[in-house]
Design an enzyme around this catalytic site. Structure first.
Site, PDB file in Angstrom:
ATOM      1  N   GLU A 256       0.804  -1.235   0.000  1.00 49.65           N
ATOM      2  CA  GLU A 256       0.000   0.000   0.000  1.00 49.65           C
ATOM      3  C   GLU A 256       0.831   1.277   0.000  1.00 49.65           C
ATOM      4  OE1 GLU A 256      -2.655  -0.439   3.348  1.00 49.65           O
ATOM      5  OE2 GLU A 256      -3.683  -2.157   2.467  1.00 49.65           O
ATOM      6  N   ASN A 301       1.830  -4.822  -3.346  1.00 52.21           N
ATOM      7  CA  ASN A 301       0.484  -5.274  -3.009  1.00 52.21           C
ATOM      8  C   ASN A 301      -0.334  -4.058  -2.597  1.00 52.21           C
ATOM      9  OD1 ASN A 301      -1.333  -7.517  -2.401  1.00 52.21           O
ATOM     10  ND2 ASN A 301      -1.083  -6.977  -0.234  1.00 52.21           N
ATOM     11  N   GLU A 366      -6.030 -10.795  -1.540  1.00 51.95           N
ATOM     12  CA  GLU A 366      -6.838 -10.661  -0.308  1.00 51.95           C
ATOM     13  C   GLU A 366      -8.320 -10.512  -0.626  1.00 51.95           C
ATOM     14  OE1 GLU A 366      -5.404  -7.473   2.190  1.00 51.95           O
ATOM     15  OE2 GLU A 366      -3.317  -7.920   1.771  1.00 51.95           O
TER      16      GLU A 366
HETATM   17  C1  XIL Z   1      -6.182  -6.636   8.248  1.00 49.03           C
HETATM   18  C2  XIL Z   1      -6.402  -7.824   9.154  1.00 49.03           C
HETATM   19  O1  XIL Z   1      -7.282  -8.728   8.530  1.00 49.03           O
HETATM   20  C3  XIL Z   1      -6.949  -7.396  10.495  1.00 49.03           C
HETATM   21  O2  XIL Z   1      -6.965  -8.476  11.384  1.00 49.03           O
HETATM   22  C4  XIL Z   1      -6.120  -6.254  11.077  1.00 49.03           C
HETATM   23  O3  XIL Z   1      -6.771  -5.771  12.241  1.00 49.03           O
HETATM   24  C5  XIL Z   1      -5.943  -5.130  10.090  1.00 49.03           C
HETATM   25  O4  XIL Z   1      -5.379  -5.655   8.880  1.00 49.03           O
HETATM   26  N1  XIL Z   1      -4.956  -4.867   3.617  1.00 49.03           N
HETATM   27  C6  XIL Z   1      -3.903  -5.603   4.096  1.00 49.03           C
HETATM   28  C7  XIL Z   1      -4.119  -6.502   5.233  1.00 49.03           C
HETATM   29  O5  XIL Z   1      -2.831  -5.597   3.487  1.00 49.03           O
HETATM   30  O6  XIL Z   1      -2.962  -6.653   6.011  1.00 49.03           O
HETATM   31  C8  XIL Z   1      -5.266  -6.066   6.097  1.00 49.03           C
HETATM   32  O7  XIL Z   1      -5.493  -7.062   7.099  1.00 49.03           O
HETATM   33  C9  XIL Z   1      -6.500  -5.827   5.275  1.00 49.03           C
HETATM   34  C10 XIL Z   1      -6.237  -4.747   4.252  1.00 49.03           C
END
Ligand code: XIL
Length: 477
Positions: A256, A301, A366
């Site tokens: 990000e 990512n 994701e």
């Molecule tokens: C999220 C997790 O699922 C949660 O448990 C945590 O509280 C916050 O992060 N993008 C990402 C992930 O790259 O790491 C994030 O995961 C969701 C959004």
């Protein structure tokens, strides 16, 4: 077809990846010496581990088993078997013998029974596409009224191993977990996930080596000089990547890094590394990671890169420039957190394809598709059908893009998903109801995979898919 039964069996050769020889600071949860250097007594399990090493190399273009290729990141490699197009990032150092590193985590327990059967997602996926889910724990789970699912719930672990061929640590590899105090590494939770993946023959996506979020306070609130920060970052990246060399197949090296403003500008205030060390640091992070594991595929990512938009353009430009400079960047991951409250761009595939055309990998890293939910935490039937369609469209895009090599769903049960916690009023984003009954979304993914691999008649006629045929019929999808 990607099943356990067709895996090659090789003699187990378990060697230390060298992670513990780095002289890094105290590492809680370090692998016991015997585990790092010797074969386990159980030959069956050792064979499975070796088997995994063999399996893992298949379908991973351009690095496994081709030692000695020149390290020209981004230049198309020699033709190979990767989804038949012969493209690949051509990474892997000329002298560092890619494909040689063995994961130091030898399996200690038995594999989960009934994994990757025909009536599962991994069981019907093409051999060169991993279907993944997360090892749930940490993050928002820490504030929930249940213990972390991955370490505490065997049913959850069985489900993940049965359905999926890849796993991502949801939180346990983030900075706040791995380096909770300066110079003190804690790998206990992360190691357990890696060991689980090894014993079950699953691939691993490592998430994440640098990010603006979930960093420990000592880092974010510390008063470090540029030189100190650089050293902290380099030590972290080298320590973590070397520990899991040969185990973790793909790393989200930078997560990000662009913002959501119109210009998709670089995240130069929130991201400590970019703010303090400049965007040039990105080249170094990729290079350090590559030096520690020349076999791992190194990814960017991000979310909101689900089509041809400004943020995705920035990645395209940045990666193109890095490839020109010979930076070892090998992949672009689209997180794909979608909501039925927003539109969905029909250029998803075109976006992945342009990265593929650069000769790098892509991955859906994701995915979840959420929407407004009612008092039963369910979306409307229309939104459910729409969500199923989006899941299928994204999967189909990945299937149709040559080097799209994994499709990871971010969560298993809605009650444990990050969605309700992060987007109040929204939910119903995963593939299963509570109790692991399949939603139409699950079944549409199964259908997409079966039809892609074996054609429509296999889907219609094979008794293995009866359950999902029924669920889709009932849902009218
Ligand atoms: C999220 C997790 O699922 C949660 O448990 C945590 O509280 C916050 O992060 N993008 C990402 C992930 O790259 O790491 C994030 O995961 C969701 C959004």
């Amino acid at each position: 077809m990607f099943t356990r039964s067709n895996r090659r069996t090789l003699a187990a050769a378990v060697v230390c990846a060298g992670a513990l020889a780095l002289g890094t600071p105290a590492m809680a949860g370090a692998v016991p010496a015997h585990q790092a250097s010797s074969q386990t007594a159980d030959e069956g399990i050792a064979a499975k581990a070796a088997d995994k090493q063999g399996q893992k190399s298949q379908g991973r273009p351009d690095h496994a088993g081709q030692p000695g290729k020149p390290d020209h990141a981004g230049q198309p490699g020699p033709p190979d078997h990767a989804k038949g197009n012969g493209k690949g990032p051509g990474h892997g150092g000329g002298t560092d013998a890619p494909g040689q590193t063995q994961c130091q985590f030898t399996p200690e327990g038995g594999a989960v029974e009934g994994a990757w059967e025909r009536d599962s997602l991994a069981g019907v996926a093409p051999e060169d596409l991993r279907i993944g889910n997360i090892a749930a724990g940490g993050g928002h789970h820490s504030d929930a009224d249940y213990p972390d699912p991955f370490p505490s719930d065997p049913e959850y672990r069985d489900h993940v191993a049965q359905e999926y061929s890849s796993v991502t640590h949801e939180n346990y590899l983030k900075w706040e977990f791995v380096q909770p105090e300066q110079g003190v590494y804690d790998f206990e939770q992360a190691d357990a996930v890696v060991a689980f993946a090894e014993v079950n023959g699953m691939d691993l996506r490592g998430h994440a080596l640098s990010w603006h979020s979930q960093n420990p306070d000592w880092l974010e609130e510390g008063d470090f000089s540029e030189a100190e920060l650089r050293e902290i970052l380099e030590d972290h990246v080298r320590t973590v990547v070397s520990r899991y060399a040969g185990c973790i197949d793909q790393w989200d090296v930078a997560n990000e890094i662009f913002q959501d403003d119109e210009a998709a500008s670089i995240r130069d205030s929130e991201n400590i590394w970019i703010r303090e060390l400049g965007p040039e640091i990105l080249d170094d992070i990729f290079t350090w990671a590559h030096e520690e594991d020349p076999d791992a595929l190194l990814f960017y990512n991000d979310y909101n890169v689900d089509g041809l938009n400004a943020k995705a353009d920035r990645y395209y430009d940045l990666i193109s420039e890095q490839l020109e400079r010979g930076v070892p960047v090998h992949g672009f991951g689209a997180q794909t957190h979608l909501s039925m409250q927003y539109g969905f761009d029909d250029s998803y595939q075109e976006n992945l394809q342009r990265f593929d055309d650069l000769g790098i990998h892509t991955a859906v890293t994701e995915i979840d598709v959420r929407g407004e939910v009612d008092e039963n935490d369910m979306m409307s039937p229309e939104d459910r059908a729409g969500a199923a369609e989006r899941y299928a469209t994204v999967l189909q895009a990945c299937l149709d893009v040559s080097l799209c090599n994994s499709f990871t769903i971010w969560g298993t049960l809605d009650a444990q998903s990050w969605v309700p916690n992060t987007f109040p009023g929204e939910g119903d984003a995963t593939l299963h109801e509570g109790d692991y009954e399949r939603k139409p979304t699950y079944c549409i993914l199964q259908r997409t995979l079966v039809e892609h691999e074996e054609g429509a008649s296999a889907w219609k006629d094979d008794a293995s898919f009866e359950e999902c045929r029924g669920i889709l019929e009932e849902a009218g999808v």
